[in-house]
Design a protein around this motif. Structure first.
Motif, PDB file in Angstrom:
ATOM      1  N   ARG A 100       0.842  -1.143   0.069  1.00  0.00           N
ATOM      2  CA  ARG A 100      -0.085  -0.231  -0.172  1.00  0.00           C
ATOM      3  C   ARG A 100       0.888   1.087  -0.205  1.00  0.00           C
ATOM      4  O   ARG A 100       1.865   1.519   0.466  1.00  0.00           O
ATOM      5  CB  ARG A 100      -1.069   0.300   1.118  1.00  0.00           C
ATOM      6  CG  ARG A 100      -1.666  -0.420   1.167  1.00  0.00           C
ATOM      7  CD  ARG A 100      -3.249  -1.304   2.564  1.00  0.00           C
ATOM      8  NE  ARG A 100      -2.113  -0.450   3.576  1.00  0.00           N
ATOM      9  CZ  ARG A 100      -3.532   0.035   4.760  1.00  0.00           C
ATOM     10  NH1 ARG A 100      -4.454   0.569   4.214  1.00  0.00           N
ATOM     11  NH2 ARG A 100      -2.018   0.869   5.604  1.00  0.00           N
ATOM     12  N   ILE A 101       0.545   2.571  -0.207  1.00  0.00           N
ATOM     13  CA  ILE A 101       1.259   3.329  -0.289  1.00  0.00           C
ATOM     14  C   ILE A 101      -0.295   4.778  -0.360  1.00  0.00           C
ATOM     15  O   ILE A 101      -1.183   4.986  -0.029  1.00  0.00           O
ATOM     16  CB  ILE A 101       1.334   3.880  -1.830  1.00  0.00           C
ATOM     17  CG1 ILE A 101       0.377   4.028  -2.545  1.00  0.00           C
ATOM     18  CG2 ILE A 101       2.591   3.394  -2.327  1.00  0.00           C
ATOM     19  CD1 ILE A 101       1.137   4.864  -4.438  1.00  0.00           C
ATOM     20  N   ASN A 102       0.385   6.005   0.678  1.00  0.00           N
ATOM     21  CA  ASN A 102       0.214   6.572   0.505  1.00  0.00           C
ATOM     22  C   ASN A 102      -0.587   7.869  -0.896  1.00  0.00           C
ATOM     23  O   ASN A 102       0.986   7.990  -1.349  1.00  0.00           O
ATOM     24  CB  ASN A 102       0.510   7.897   1.975  1.00  0.00           C
ATOM     25  CG  ASN A 102       0.152   7.746   3.223  1.00  0.00           C
ATOM     26  OD1 ASN A 102      -0.391   7.061   3.423  1.00  0.00           O
ATOM     27  ND2 ASN A 102       1.024   7.459   3.854  1.00  0.00           N
ATOM     28  N   LEU A 103      -0.924   8.477  -0.967  1.00  0.00           N
ATOM     29  CA  LEU A 103      -1.406   9.504  -2.542  1.00  0.00           C
ATOM     30  C   LEU A 103      -1.967  10.773  -1.875  1.00  0.00           C
ATOM     31  O   LEU A 103      -2.876  10.696  -1.209  1.00  0.00           O
ATOM     32  CB  LEU A 103      -2.269   8.615  -3.030  1.00  0.00           C
ATOM     33  CG  LEU A 103      -2.531   8.720  -4.923  1.00  0.00           C
ATOM     34  CD1 LEU A 103      -0.991   8.652  -5.041  1.00  0.00           C
ATOM     35  CD2 LEU A 103      -3.661   7.593  -5.171  1.00  0.00           C
ATOM     36  N   PHE A 104      -0.878  11.445  -2.777  1.00  0.00           N
ATOM     37  CA  PHE A 104      -1.316  12.540  -2.847  1.00  0.00           C
ATOM     38  C   PHE A 104      -2.037  13.058  -4.527  1.00  0.00           C
ATOM     39  O   PHE A 104      -0.943  13.205  -5.140  1.00  0.00           O
ATOM     40  CB  PHE A 104      -0.120  13.566  -2.096  1.00  0.00           C
ATOM     41  CG  PHE A 104      -0.707  15.328  -1.996  1.00  0.00           C
ATOM     42  CD1 PHE A 104      -1.878  15.424  -1.853  1.00  0.00           C
ATOM     43  CD2 PHE A 104       1.064  15.307  -2.698  1.00  0.00           C
ATOM     44  CE1 PHE A 104      -1.636  17.447  -1.638  1.00  0.00           C
ATOM     45  CE2 PHE A 104      -0.042  16.895  -2.955  1.00  0.00           C
ATOM     46  CZ  PHE A 104      -0.546  17.486  -2.737  1.00  0.00           C
ATOM     47  N   GLY A 105      -2.466  13.918  -5.211  1.00  0.00           N
ATOM     48  CA  GLY A 105      -3.056  14.339  -5.775  1.00  0.00           C
ATOM     49  C   GLY A 105      -3.254  15.730  -5.215  1.00  0.00           C
ATOM     50  O   GLY A 105      -4.530  16.243  -4.963  1.00  0.00           O
ATOM     51  N   PHE A 106      -2.542  17.200  -6.649  1.00  0.00           N
ATOM     52  CA  PHE A 106      -3.616  18.424  -6.651  1.00  0.00           C
ATOM     53  C   PHE A 106      -3.924  18.537  -7.775  1.00  0.00           C
ATOM     54  O   PHE A 106      -3.352  17.723  -8.786  1.00  0.00           O
ATOM     55  CB  PHE A 106      -1.754  18.963  -6.112  1.00  0.00           C
ATOM     56  CG  PHE A 106      -2.388  20.134  -6.655  1.00  0.00           C
ATOM     57  CD1 PHE A 106      -2.962  21.028  -5.924  1.00  0.00           C
ATOM     58  CD2 PHE A 106      -1.549  20.823  -7.871  1.00  0.00           C
ATOM     59  CE1 PHE A 106      -3.054  22.449  -5.772  1.00  0.00           C
ATOM     60  CE2 PHE A 106      -2.212  22.814  -7.778  1.00  0.00           C
ATOM     61  CZ  PHE A 106      -2.780  23.420  -7.250  1.00  0.00           C
ATOM     62  N   LEU A 129      -6.042  15.138  -1.105  1.00  0.00           N
ATOM     63  CA  LEU A 129      -6.595  15.884  -2.782  1.00  0.00           C
ATOM     64  C   LEU A 129      -6.585  17.092  -2.414  1.00  0.00           C
ATOM     65  O   LEU A 129      -7.731  17.048  -1.630  1.00  0.00           O
ATOM     66  CB  LEU A 129      -8.073  14.856  -3.057  1.00  0.00           C
ATOM     67  CG  LEU A 129      -7.985  13.790  -3.192  1.00  0.00           C
ATOM     68  CD1 LEU A 129      -9.708  13.421  -3.699  1.00  0.00           C
ATOM     69  CD2 LEU A 129      -6.792  12.902  -3.951  1.00  0.00           C
ATOM     70  N   GLY A 130      -6.049  17.950  -3.317  1.00  0.00           N
ATOM     71  CA  GLY A 130      -6.234  19.942  -2.973  1.00  0.00           C
ATOM     72  C   GLY A 130      -5.938  20.497  -4.413  1.00  0.00           C
ATOM     73  O   GLY A 130      -6.047  19.576  -5.604  1.00  0.00           O
ATOM     74  N   GLY A 131      -6.956  20.858  -4.631  1.00  0.00           N
ATOM     75  CA  GLY A 131      -7.273  21.954  -5.295  1.00  0.00           C
ATOM     76  C   GLY A 131      -8.413  21.566  -6.193  1.00  0.00           C
ATOM     77  O   GLY A 131      -8.103  21.345  -7.504  1.00  0.00           O
ATOM     78  N   VAL A 132      -9.244  20.067  -5.739  1.00  0.00           N
ATOM     79  CA  VAL A 132     -10.194  18.937  -6.700  1.00  0.00           C
ATOM     80  C   VAL A 132     -11.040  20.278  -8.176  1.00  0.00           C
ATOM     81  O   VAL A 132     -12.033  20.843  -6.981  1.00  0.00           O
ATOM     82  CB  VAL A 132     -11.008  18.399  -5.627  1.00  0.00           C
ATOM     83  CG1 VAL A 132     -11.310  17.364  -6.326  1.00  0.00           C
ATOM     84  CG2 VAL A 132      -9.570  17.892  -4.537  1.00  0.00           C
ATOM     85  N   PRO A 133     -10.640  20.083  -8.969  1.00  0.00           N
ATOM     86  CA  PRO A 133     -11.475  20.737  -9.684  1.00  0.00           C
ATOM     87  C   PRO A 133     -12.426  19.854 -10.378  1.00  0.00           C
ATOM     88  O   PRO A 133     -13.287  19.235 -11.239  1.00  0.00           O
ATOM     89  CB  PRO A 133     -10.552  20.810 -10.835  1.00  0.00           C
ATOM     90  CG  PRO A 133      -9.737  19.749 -11.279  1.00  0.00           C
ATOM     91  CD  PRO A 133     -10.043  19.382  -9.297  1.00  0.00           C
ATOM     92  N   THR A 134     -14.049  19.924  -9.406  1.00  0.00           N
ATOM     93  CA  THR A 134     -14.602  18.789  -9.804  1.00  0.00           C
ATOM     94  C   THR A 134     -15.837  19.510 -10.314  1.00  0.00           C
ATOM     95  O   THR A 134     -16.730  19.391 -10.977  1.00  0.00           O
ATOM     96  CB  THR A 134     -15.503  18.947  -8.157  1.00  0.00           C
ATOM     97  OG1 THR A 134     -15.768  19.871  -7.670  1.00  0.00           O
ATOM     98  CG2 THR A 134     -14.468  17.947  -7.066  1.00  0.00           C
TER      99      THR A 134
END
Length: 343
Positions: A100-106, A129-134
């Protein structure tokens, strides 16, 4: 500090790679956690996150990547990109030998990270998750059509200026920390990428036209979603609604910042990510926990170490009620994270 390792991989015949900065074993007292994979925007290369190295290096192996269509990797082929990018991330996890890993997505990378967590949550220990363009409004959509047209016509300078402005809050009534520095940085990063990568323009068009799916919810993965309080790509309240679709998630805003919170509040973001991935308190203010969350609260009384800026703040607005949160609509165009060229 241990030397970085560069690994080359392939997925569906596409060449890509990742950079591994092994955790320093000499840091004996730091709380260790699973490897951390950082995924940025559309033109993000593997060298764009020095602040993550500094903060995460003592607690985890830090991994950054040139996924297909990014950095020095091969361009993405025509057709849907999500399955290829998910497979590329899985290839990195397997090559690391990690369960397993830690996952960071911007920004644009948040869509990739969220898709990976939904596809195989067993491989993701924690998700940020940062700045999520939903969401994107019609005004923004028209703006990006004009910006893309400038790129098509060969007006690289014009495109870089429009792209930088379109991703930032320029309202003088809203204070944004280091706004002009970030603005110049972003503009120069676009110019650098377009000048030094033969497929950068196509990658940008692809990111601006992609409509990643942020709907469907997620369970089984501890998650944190954060936004700059003046994000004009997707307002924080809409990002908060998205966070409400993730079981057990937390949401917070960082003050005096916009979509480029990772530049304007770089140390605060890196410290926040490090705290979450090592199960530590997140900051001096309570972090919004959405009503359906059953997991126990973490203490939230310690400030972000070493930072003189205001701490994370709970976004204003009514909490999302179970059954009333709506699936996120198609996102705004993805945004490339700048490289580490000097300002």
């Amino acid at each position: 500090m241990p030397e970085e390792i560069i690994r080359s991989l392939t997925v569906d015949g596409l060449r890509y790679g990742y950079r591994l900065l092994p955790r320093d074993p000499a840091v004996g007292k730091a709380r260790a956690t699973e490897p951390v994979l950082v995924i940025g925007g559309a033109l993000q290369g593997m060298y764009g996150w020095p602040q993550m190295d500094d903060h995460l290096g003592p607690v985890a192996d830090v991994v950054t990547a040139d996924l297909p269509g990014m950095g020095s990797a091969d361009p993405l082929p025509p057709g849907p990109s999500a399955p290829v990018l998910r497979a590329a991330v899985t290839g990195i996890i397997d090559d690391l030998g990690a369960s397993r890993i830690n996952l960071f997505g911007f920004s644009y990378g948040a869509a990739i990270a969220f898709g990976c967590a939904r596809h195989d949550p067993r491989r993701i220990a924690r998700l940020v998750l940062g700045g999520v363009p939903t969401h994107i409004g019609e005004d923004q959509r028209a703006y990006w059509v004009r910006a893309t047209q400038a790129l098509t016509e060969g007006d690289i300078e014009g495109f870089a200026s429009q792209a930088a402005d379109g991703l930032m809050c320029l309202d003088p009534e809203r204070h944004v920390h280091r706004r002009e520095l970030a603005r110049r940085y972003v503009r120069r990063s676009f110019l650098h990428a377009l000048a030094h990568s033969e497929h950068a323009a196509e990658s940008l068009r692809r990111a601006l036209g992609d409509r990643p799916d942020f709907s469907g919810g997620l369970s089984g993965v501890p998650a944190l979603v954060f936004a700059g309080e003046h994000d004009t790509v997707t307002p924080p309240e809409l990002q908060r609604q998205f966070a409400g679709t993730i079981e057990g998630s937390r949401f917070l805003t960082l003050p005096e910042s916009d979509h480029w919170v990772v530049l304007e509040r770089s140390d605060e973001v890196a410290a926040l990510v490090t705290r979450f991935f090592t199960d530590q308190p997140l900051g001096p203010d309570p972090v919004a926990r959405l009503p359906h969350q059953a997991q126990s609260s973490r203490a939230a009384q310690s400030s972000l170490a070493g930072q003189g800026a205001p701490g994370p703040q709970v976004s204003q607005g009514t909490a999302v009620i179970p059954g009333e949160s709506t699936p996120a609509s198609p996102p705004a165009p993805g945004s490339p994270t700048p490289r580490t060229a000097p300002l």
